[in-house]
Design a protein around this motif. Structure first.
Motif, PDB file in Angstrom:
ATOM      1  N   ARG A  27      50.698  70.997 -57.585  1.00 36.11           N
ATOM      2  CA  ARG A  27      49.318  70.904 -57.095  1.00 36.11           C
ATOM      3  C   ARG A  27      48.422  70.296 -58.160  1.00 36.11           C
ATOM      4  NH1 ARG A  27      46.490  76.297 -55.095  1.00 36.11           N
ATOM      5  NH2 ARG A  27      46.121  76.533 -57.333  1.00 36.11           N
ATOM      6  N   ARG A  28      47.762  69.182 -57.801  1.00 44.04           N
ATOM      7  CA  ARG A  28      46.914  68.472 -58.770  1.00 44.04           C
ATOM      8  C   ARG A  28      45.670  69.270 -59.096  1.00 44.04           C
ATOM      9  NH1 ARG A  28      48.012  62.690 -59.574  1.00 44.04           N
ATOM     10  NH2 ARG A  28      46.055  62.799 -60.718  1.00 44.04           N
ATOM     11  N   SER A  29      45.275  69.175 -60.369  1.00 40.36           N
ATOM     12  CA  SER A  29      44.032  69.818 -60.809  1.00 40.36           C
ATOM     13  C   SER A  29      42.952  68.779 -61.074  1.00 40.36           C
ATOM     14  CB  SER A  29      44.294  70.639 -62.065  1.00 40.36           C
ATOM     15  OG  SER A  29      44.905  69.851 -63.054  1.00 40.36           O
ATOM     16  N   GLY A  68      45.633  47.691 -56.938  1.00 42.75           N
ATOM     17  CA  GLY A  68      46.479  47.495 -58.115  1.00 42.75           C
ATOM     18  C   GLY A  68      47.454  48.606 -58.414  1.00 42.75           C
ATOM     19  N   LEU A  69      47.636  49.570 -57.517  1.00 43.24           N
ATOM     20  CA  LEU A  69      48.581  50.672 -57.768  1.00 43.24           C
ATOM     21  C   LEU A  69      49.453  50.902 -56.543  1.00 43.24           C
ATOM     22  CD1 LEU A  69      46.632  53.651 -59.452  1.00 43.24           C
ATOM     23  CD2 LEU A  69      48.208  52.045 -60.556  1.00 43.24           C
ATOM     24  N   VAL A  70      50.732  51.084 -56.781  1.00 35.98           N
ATOM     25  CA  VAL A  70      51.649  51.353 -55.672  1.00 35.98           C
ATOM     26  C   VAL A  70      52.597  52.486 -56.083  1.00 35.98           C
ATOM     27  CG1 VAL A  70      53.322  49.584 -56.400  1.00 35.98           C
ATOM     28  CG2 VAL A  70      53.161  50.223 -54.010  1.00 35.98           C
ATOM     29  N   VAL A  92      53.144  53.500 -59.872  1.00 36.24           N
ATOM     30  CA  VAL A  92      53.057  54.935 -60.147  1.00 36.24           C
ATOM     31  C   VAL A  92      54.364  55.522 -59.623  1.00 36.24           C
ATOM     32  CG1 VAL A  92      51.873  57.084 -59.562  1.00 36.24           C
ATOM     33  CG2 VAL A  92      50.551  54.999 -59.932  1.00 36.24           C
ATOM     34  N   VAL A  93      55.059  56.269 -60.462  1.00 35.09           N
ATOM     35  CA  VAL A  93      56.327  56.834 -60.008  1.00 35.09           C
ATOM     36  C   VAL A  93      56.179  58.339 -59.802  1.00 35.09           C
ATOM     37  CG1 VAL A  93      57.220  56.988 -62.393  1.00 35.09           C
ATOM     38  CG2 VAL A  93      58.814  57.018 -60.449  1.00 35.09           C
ATOM     39  N   GLY A  94      56.668  58.784 -58.651  1.00 33.96           N
ATOM     40  CA  GLY A  94      56.714  60.213 -58.346  1.00 33.96           C
ATOM     41  C   GLY A  94      58.162  60.668 -58.367  1.00 33.96           C
ATOM     42  N   GLY A  95      58.398  61.879 -58.839  1.00 32.99           N
ATOM     43  CA  GLY A  95      59.757  62.406 -58.925  1.00 32.99           C
ATOM     44  C   GLY A  95      60.032  63.414 -57.826  1.00 32.99           C
ATOM     45  N   GLU A 121      51.651  67.023 -54.770  1.00 28.45           N
ATOM     46  CA  GLU A 121      52.311  65.734 -54.969  1.00 28.45           C
ATOM     47  C   GLU A 121      53.691  65.933 -55.568  1.00 28.45           C
ATOM     48  OE1 GLU A 121      50.169  63.449 -57.935  1.00 28.45           O
ATOM     49  OE2 GLU A 121      50.891  64.762 -59.565  1.00 28.45           O
ATOM     50  N   LEU A 122      54.422  64.823 -55.553  1.00 26.38           N
ATOM     51  CA  LEU A 122      55.635  64.706 -56.347  1.00 26.38           C
ATOM     52  C   LEU A 122      55.149  64.306 -57.738  1.00 26.38           C
ATOM     53  CD1 LEU A 122      57.681  62.707 -53.707  1.00 26.38           C
ATOM     54  CD2 LEU A 122      57.953  65.138 -54.289  1.00 26.38           C
ATOM     55  N   PRO A 123      55.389  65.123 -58.755  1.00 23.31           N
ATOM     56  CA  PRO A 123      54.774  64.864 -60.060  1.00 23.31           C
ATOM     57  C   PRO A 123      55.248  63.540 -60.655  1.00 23.31           C
ATOM     58  CG  PRO A 123      56.457  66.575 -60.226  1.00 23.31           C
ATOM     59  CD  PRO A 123      56.257  66.311 -58.760  1.00 23.31           C
ATOM     60  N   GLY A 124      54.392  62.943 -61.485  1.00 18.83           N
ATOM     61  CA  GLY A 124      54.715  61.655 -62.099  1.00 18.83           C
ATOM     62  C   GLY A 124      53.456  60.959 -62.530  1.00 18.83           C
ATOM     63  N   GLY A 125      53.536  59.645 -62.693  1.00 19.61           N
ATOM     64  CA  GLY A 125      52.355  58.893 -63.109  1.00 19.61           C
ATOM     65  C   GLY A 125      52.692  57.430 -63.313  1.00 19.61           C
ATOM     66  N   LYS A 126      51.790  56.720 -63.981  1.00 18.15           N
ATOM     67  CA  LYS A 126      51.878  55.259 -64.099  1.00 18.15           C
ATOM     68  C   LYS A 126      52.938  54.836 -65.111  1.00 18.15           C
ATOM     69  CE  LYS A 126      46.878  54.542 -63.409  1.00 18.15           C
ATOM     70  NZ  LYS A 126      46.275  55.827 -63.823  1.00 18.15           N
ATOM     71  N   ALA A 127      53.705  53.818 -64.721  1.00 21.17           N
ATOM     72  CA  ALA A 127      54.607  53.180 -65.682  1.00 21.17           C
ATOM     73  C   ALA A 127      53.769  52.349 -66.654  1.00 21.17           C
ATOM     74  CB  ALA A 127      55.616  52.308 -64.958  1.00 21.17           C
TER      75      ALA A 127
HETATM   76  N1  9L3 Z   1      49.601  59.568 -57.099  1.00 26.26           N
HETATM   77  C1  9L3 Z   1      50.036  59.807 -55.832  1.00 26.26           C
HETATM   78  N2  9L3 Z   1      51.190  60.430 -55.622  1.00 26.26           N
HETATM   79  C2  9L3 Z   1      51.971  60.829 -56.675  1.00 26.26           C
HETATM   80  C3  9L3 Z   1      51.527  60.579 -58.002  1.00 26.26           C
HETATM   81  C4  9L3 Z   1      52.336  61.005 -59.189  1.00 26.26           C
HETATM   82  C5  9L3 Z   1      50.313  59.927 -58.170  1.00 26.26           C
HETATM   83  N3  9L3 Z   1      53.144  61.455 -56.429  1.00 26.26           N
HETATM   84  C6  9L3 Z   1      48.309  58.886 -57.305  1.00 26.26           C
HETATM   85  C7  9L3 Z   1      47.257  59.814 -57.820  1.00 26.26           C
HETATM   86  C8  9L3 Z   1      46.421  58.960 -58.721  1.00 26.26           C
HETATM   87  C9  9L3 Z   1      47.342  57.840 -59.177  1.00 26.26           C
HETATM   88  O1  9L3 Z   1      48.466  57.880 -58.296  1.00 26.26           O
HETATM   89  O2  9L3 Z   1      45.388  58.387 -57.947  1.00 26.26           O
HETATM   90  C10 9L3 Z   1      47.781  57.954 -60.627  1.00 26.26           C
HETATM   91  O3  9L3 Z   1      48.510  59.150 -60.802  1.00 26.26           O
HETATM   92  P1  9L3 Z   1      48.415  60.006 -62.166  1.00 26.26           P
HETATM   93  O4  9L3 Z   1      48.705  59.063 -63.287  1.00 26.26           O
HETATM   94  O5  9L3 Z   1      47.016  60.559 -62.216  1.00 26.26           O
HETATM   95  O6  9L3 Z   1      49.458  61.073 -61.997  1.00 26.26           O
END
Ligand code: 9L3
Ligand code: MG
Length: 131
Positions: free
Chosen positions: A21-23, A76-78, A6-9, A33-39
């Motif tokens: 702010r996550r919804s 399974g997520l880093v 999972v990449v955060g920017g 969070e630092l916005p982003g998501g799964k590669a």
């Molecule tokens: N997550 C944590 N820190 C972050 C991001 C972008 C995501 N900066 C965690 C939250 C979710 C998972 O990773 O449990 C997947 O993120 P997303 O695809 O829902 O953004």
């Protein structure tokens, strides 16, 4: 088990860092969070960051460098974090967030960051301060 990144920017602009702010999901809603998501398979981590920031915020960005470290997010997520700069657009909470804030280096403690994001936020803050 393959581990997905999972990449955060750490998106910096005019000396400030973007916090989102996550919804969703309910257990994370309201945390920042630092916005982003799964590669996706076949996608590099910086490519994933560009795509995620386009989808979530409606902006074009350029990844700069990885902030050293990786932080487990559960099975399974880093989390990896890359610094990035804004190329065009004004970030808007289009997907998965309900508020955005640009924070200066002395304002980073004013929001409730997700635990896994805190070390990279601290490092991004040091870099903001050092210019
Ligand atoms: N997550 C944590 N820190 C972050 C991001 C972008 C995501 N900066 C965690 C939250 C979710 C998972 O990773 O449990 C997947 O993120 P997303 O695809 O829902 O953004
Ligand atoms: Mg996301």
């Amino acid at each position: 088990m393959t581990v997905r990144v999972v990449v955060g920017g750490a998106l910096c602009h005019e000396g400030r860092l973007l916090a989102a702010r996550r919804s969703a999901p309910p257990e994370l809603a309201g945390r920042w969070e630092l916005p982003g998501g799964k590669a996706e398979p076949g996608e590099s981590v910086p490519e994933a960051l560009v795509r995620e920031l386009r989808e979530e915020l409606g902006v074009e960005t350029e990844p700069l460098e990885r902030i050293p470290g990786e932080w487990p997010l559960g099975p399974g997520l880093v989390l990896h974090v890359w610094s990035a700069r804004l190329l065009s657009g004004e970030p808007a909470p289009l997907e998965d967030h309900d508020e955005l804030r640009w924070l200066g280096p002395d304002e980073l403690d004013s929001v409730d960051w997700l635990d896994q994001d805190r070390p990279a936020v601290a490092e991004a803050g040091r870099r903001l301060r050092d210019g």
